[in-house]
Design an enzyme around this catalytic site. Structure first.
Site, PDB file in Angstrom:
ATOM      1  N   ARG A 131      87.627  29.852  -9.102  1.00 14.52           N
ATOM      2  CA  ARG A 131      88.913  29.265  -8.728  1.00 14.52           C
ATOM      3  C   ARG A 131      89.167  28.063  -9.624  1.00 14.52           C
ATOM      4  O   ARG A 131      88.233  27.441 -10.138  1.00 14.52           O
ATOM      5  CB  ARG A 131      88.906  28.820  -7.267  1.00 14.52           C
ATOM      6  CG  ARG A 131      88.691  29.934  -6.252  1.00 14.52           C
ATOM      7  CD  ARG A 131      88.681  29.365  -4.847  1.00 14.52           C
ATOM      8  NE  ARG A 131      88.512  30.398  -3.823  1.00 14.52           N
ATOM      9  CZ  ARG A 131      87.334  30.754  -3.303  1.00 14.52           C
ATOM     10  NH1 ARG A 131      86.220  30.140  -3.710  1.00 14.52           N
ATOM     11  NH2 ARG A 131      87.259  31.696  -2.373  1.00 14.52           N
ATOM     12  N   LYS A 174      85.353  26.940  -1.369  1.00 13.15           N
ATOM     13  CA  LYS A 174      86.147  26.529  -0.215  1.00 13.15           C
ATOM     14  C   LYS A 174      85.241  26.223   0.972  1.00 13.15           C
ATOM     15  O   LYS A 174      84.255  26.919   1.215  1.00 13.15           O
ATOM     16  CB  LYS A 174      87.137  27.637   0.171  1.00 13.15           C
ATOM     17  CG  LYS A 174      88.307  27.792  -0.792  1.00 13.15           C
ATOM     18  CD  LYS A 174      89.301  28.791  -0.255  1.00 13.15           C
ATOM     19  CE  LYS A 174      90.544  28.865  -1.129  1.00 13.15           C
ATOM     20  NZ  LYS A 174      91.531  29.838  -0.605  1.00 13.15           N
ATOM     21  N   HIS A 188      94.685  31.579 -11.559  1.00 14.46           N
ATOM     22  CA  HIS A 188      94.406  32.599 -10.551  1.00 14.46           C
ATOM     23  C   HIS A 188      94.629  34.003 -11.096  1.00 14.46           C
ATOM     24  O   HIS A 188      93.964  34.950 -10.660  1.00 14.46           O
ATOM     25  CB  HIS A 188      95.282  32.360  -9.321  1.00 14.46           C
ATOM     26  CG  HIS A 188      94.563  32.660  -8.034  1.00 14.46           C
ATOM     27  ND1 HIS A 188      93.427  31.981  -7.632  1.00 14.46           N
ATOM     28  CD2 HIS A 188      94.796  33.582  -7.067  1.00 14.46           C
ATOM     29  CE1 HIS A 188      93.008  32.451  -6.478  1.00 14.46           C
ATOM     30  NE2 HIS A 188      93.809  33.435  -6.117  1.00 14.46           N
ATOM     31  N   ARG A 236      91.449  34.946 -12.638  1.00 15.00           N
ATOM     32  CA  ARG A 236      90.473  35.284 -11.589  1.00 15.00           C
ATOM     33  C   ARG A 236      90.742  36.696 -11.075  1.00 15.00           C
ATOM     34  O   ARG A 236      89.809  37.479 -10.859  1.00 15.00           O
ATOM     35  CB  ARG A 236      90.579  34.255 -10.462  1.00 15.00           C
ATOM     36  CG  ARG A 236      89.717  34.520  -9.226  1.00 15.00           C
ATOM     37  CD  ARG A 236      89.808  33.303  -8.307  1.00 15.00           C
ATOM     38  NE  ARG A 236      89.499  33.582  -6.925  1.00 15.00           N
ATOM     39  CZ  ARG A 236      88.282  33.523  -6.402  1.00 15.00           C
ATOM     40  NH1 ARG A 236      87.241  33.227  -7.173  1.00 15.00           N
ATOM     41  NH2 ARG A 236      88.075  33.761  -5.112  1.00 15.00           N
ATOM     42  N   HIS A 254      84.447  34.956  -1.305  1.00 12.62           N
ATOM     43  CA  HIS A 254      85.311  35.261  -0.171  1.00 12.62           C
ATOM     44  C   HIS A 254      84.483  35.272   1.115  1.00 12.62           C
ATOM     45  O   HIS A 254      83.454  35.949   1.191  1.00 12.62           O
ATOM     46  CB  HIS A 254      85.978  36.629  -0.339  1.00 12.62           C
ATOM     47  CG  HIS A 254      87.045  36.650  -1.377  1.00 12.62           C
ATOM     48  ND1 HIS A 254      87.497  37.809  -1.974  1.00 12.62           N
ATOM     49  CD2 HIS A 254      87.775  35.639  -1.934  1.00 12.62           C
ATOM     50  CE1 HIS A 254      88.448  37.520  -2.850  1.00 12.62           C
ATOM     51  NE2 HIS A 254      88.630  36.221  -2.847  1.00 12.62           N
ATOM     52  N   TYR A 287      91.786  44.148  -3.938  1.00 10.61           N
ATOM     53  CA  TYR A 287      91.551  44.714  -5.268  1.00 10.61           C
ATOM     54  C   TYR A 287      91.390  46.224  -5.234  1.00 10.61           C
ATOM     55  O   TYR A 287      91.586  46.889  -6.245  1.00 10.61           O
ATOM     56  CB  TYR A 287      90.339  44.029  -5.915  1.00 10.61           C
ATOM     57  CG  TYR A 287      90.607  42.566  -6.137  1.00 10.61           C
ATOM     58  CD1 TYR A 287      91.477  42.152  -7.139  1.00 10.61           C
ATOM     59  CD2 TYR A 287      90.045  41.600  -5.311  1.00 10.61           C
ATOM     60  CE1 TYR A 287      91.761  40.810  -7.321  1.00 10.61           C
ATOM     61  CE2 TYR A 287      90.324  40.257  -5.498  1.00 10.61           C
ATOM     62  CZ  TYR A 287      91.186  39.872  -6.503  1.00 10.61           C
ATOM     63  OH  TYR A 287      91.482  38.543  -6.671  1.00 10.61           O
TER      64      TYR A 287
END
Length: 296
Positions: free
Chosen positions: A140, A164, A237, A240, A263, A272
């Protein structure tokens, strides 16, 4: 109440600064319409549909989600006995497929960065390194620009990344990215005062702080122009997304991809699979013998 709600998100859920800022914006937007959102009743929430009618479905869904969580928090804290959130506007926001660059476009992008970095210009070497890590490791933007020097190991081909919610993971670094990193570590002190002594991998022009996400965005779009790619299609992004999609096309396992991307929920990674399916449908429509004349 908004401040207490945000403090809870930070303390109990480990919400990142950018996440907290997004919740704050959404709740402040609600306050502009409702006054004190903590005191709003069902009739007040029913007004939001009209007040926010110009918003995109995804933006409306995000604001309603923030309010639902806010009212859930007020109930948990015993501040409200009721939950007015069922009166919020109903919206089904279809999650859009991410914007993508093809492999050929990424190659042009990388070639342009390599051409600029043939000498020892620190700015050009830095941009090449940033690009290699975005596309080669799927980081990220915030994870990338805030990397400390200590995240770069001396021997193992991995980066130690804090993602995150403060979650840490190890991300493999490609041979190309390691070569770019090695070059950058040699010249990173050449961009201004304080660079060589900073503990950050990509320090800013001052004595403290790191390269900003906004500046990274600008650098990539400038490079896109030189690579003859529409700059509106390029962002950190997007690279990514390209990393993830191209790995999946190459046969990567979805669980492995989830780990690499950081994630928390594999449902996020499953977007995806839709990207890959869309590509296959496009391929069939373009290449199948009956594609141009289904009634032949």
């Amino acid at each position: 109440m908004i401040e207490r709600f945000l403090a809870m998100l930070a303390a109990e859920r480990g919400a990142a600064a950018n996440t907290l800022a997004a919740y704050r914006r959404d709740l402040e937007a609600a306050r502009e319409v409702l006054g004190d959102p903590g005191q709003a009743d069902v009739a007040a929430l029913e007004m939001l549909g009209e007040a926010w009618s110009a918003l995109a479905p995804s933006s409306l869904a995000r604001r309603c989600s923030a309010l639902r969580q806010f009212y859930g928090f007020l109930q948990d804290e015993g501040i409200r006995s009721d939950d007015p959130s069922p009166a919020l506007p109903k919206v089904r926001a279809r999650r859009p497929l991410p914007r993508l660059l093809s492999r050929a476009e990424v190659e042009r992008f990388l070639n342009a960065a390599e051409t600029d970095a043939k000498g020892d210009d620190p700015a050009a070497v830095r941009l090449l390194t940033l690009l290699e890590l975005l596309y080669g490791s799927g980081l990220r933007a915030t994870e990338l620009v805030s990397l400390p020097l200590a995240a770069v190991p001396r021997d193992a081909p991995f980066l130690h990344v804090t993602g995150k919610g403060g979650q840490q993971r190890m991300v493999p670094v490609s041979t190309r990215a390691r070569q770019a990193l090695s070059r950058w570590l040699v010249v990173r002190g050449g961009l201004g005062e304080g660079r060589s002594t900073s503990r950050l991998l990509f320090p800013s022009s001052g004595k403290t702080g790191h390269l900003t996400r906004v500046r990274l965005f600008q650098l990539l779009r400038d490079l896109a122009v030189r690579a003859d790619i529409d700059p509106q299609r390029v962002s950190p992004h997007v690279l990514r997304h390209a990393f993830a999609t191209h790995l999946l096309e190459g046969g990567a396992d979805l669980r492995v991809l989830q780990t690499l991307l950081g994630h928390a929920d594999i449902a996020t990674t499953q977007i995806y699979t839709h990207v890959d399916s869309a590509r296959l449908v496009e391929l069939v429509n373009a290449r199948h013998p009956l594609a141009g004349n289904p009634f032949a």
